[in-house]
Design a protein around this motif. Sequence first.
Motif: not given
Lengths: 279, 279
Positions: A121, A123-126, A130, B123-126
Amino acid sequence: MHSPEELRLRVETYLNELELTSELGQLREAVHYSLLGGGKRIRPVLALATAEALEVNVDHMLAAACSIELVHTFSLVHDDLPALDDDDLRRGQPSCHAKYGEAVAILAGDALLAEALRLALLYGTPEVARELTDASLGMIGGQYIDITSEVQLDSDGLVELHRLKTGKLLAAPIGCALAVAGVTPNEQRPWRTFAAELGLLFQIVDDVLDATGTAEQLGKTPGKDEAAGKVTYVTLHGIDRARQLADDARSRIEKELAGIPADTSSLYEIVATIRERRT
Amino acid sequence: MHSPEELRLRVETYLNELELTSELGQLREAVHYSLLGGGKRIRPVLALATAEALEVNVDHMLAAACSIELVHTFSLVHDDLPALDDDDLRRGQPSCHAKYGEAVAILAGDALLAEALRLALLYGTPEVARELTDASLGMIGGQYIDITSEVQLDSDGLVELHRLKTGKLLAAPIGCALAVAGVTPNEQRPWRTFAAELGLLFQIVDDVLDATGTAEQLGKTPGKDEAAGKVTYVTLHGIDRARQLADDARSRIEKELAGIPADTSSLYEIVATIRERRT
């Protein structure tokens, strides 16, 4: 492009310097013990080599790469527990529960999974987390099949067991690297095929080694699978045919890699190491 | 603005309809059993009430809210194991390992933690998953203190134990709601103070109930803490002083809520329920 051995040293350094969450207190000792026990680091090295092939800097990939090693270690710590595989030996040392007791080993495993997610987590992207979560869930499903399959698995059942238990965490390095690199789903296909075949290769070799290796070589108790009446590629097909299946898997993997327009030289080398390993 | 009971029903429906990862196979039965055992759902209800106060739609908050309930359930499943608290009774029913065996209970707990992260990662944000992961790590650290503190904890030690073991997962609903609502760090302060005090209140009430409740009321074995020689707010301060400490915490919480420029009526109601609960 770094060699697998150079990448492994980067992983060791990162894991050695990793600051675990301070609120874990003294539990960090058991977590460190399990994590720094001298594994081969195949998964994080795979992640770094894939990232480099995708032109992602090693520094930027280290957290994601090592998050997979933490999940792998979590799976070993819980798998070794008396209620599961009941193994007191891991990588040539007392397993976590043998050293710290069952309660601490259960919590250390839990902490390793949560710490792994913390790294993914960063990183800026989830998307990275995932990939890691999906792989963890599949692996847990595989562990469940492994401990509950009272009837002998047939060949299809064995493939499904290993697709989950071993394959998911061997595919995760490629999935996480694709996420960090931001590769579009359309461009991911050959990478995903490569990742899936890799898990199969690894497991066949593992079964062959379990049937032929010594405790000294393996750093764990050999022959346990057959003694436990477990179906393996060796019990199902015999040792020679199992070796042939491993060579077939390697050929398919090398063909897949050849079709990817990137510098995959380190990945070839890792595949060779997986096929030829003796421990 | 929905009442806490309306929110609780939304949580029950969401959990009942939740599709767990198919690769978990039959392990899903043990996960469902633990998850649908009739808890009070305080944490997800808190998350939804906080979200509504922050003008986030309940529908949009449900996954994050229920992810916390999954982590809470994970903590109970592992805490009940023979190697830890060794409790065969949970919410009036056999605990997970009493029903499915230790191995399955260990894996069911692992699966609950991983599924929780999967929900938080929708969600779009981590940021939502980060809140959940940090809370999980703190809670695990608290569990570790709880099982290893051989010397009697003093008052400060007790506060630290509960700040982690109970407090982290009671603060997570507020943290996750702030993340979903995208509240800036500067504007989070009063919410975070509210969240921290809530955990303290919950734990004092829990200790009072453990000392005074019956198994029928509690749905778990009462008096275990004292029998196990554990330090609680009751063993440390006596029952009357413990009740006074709970009332003091409630007063501080209500004062904090009054200073937040939002409709916090449902949150007031939840605080009252926590203070006045008998089970």
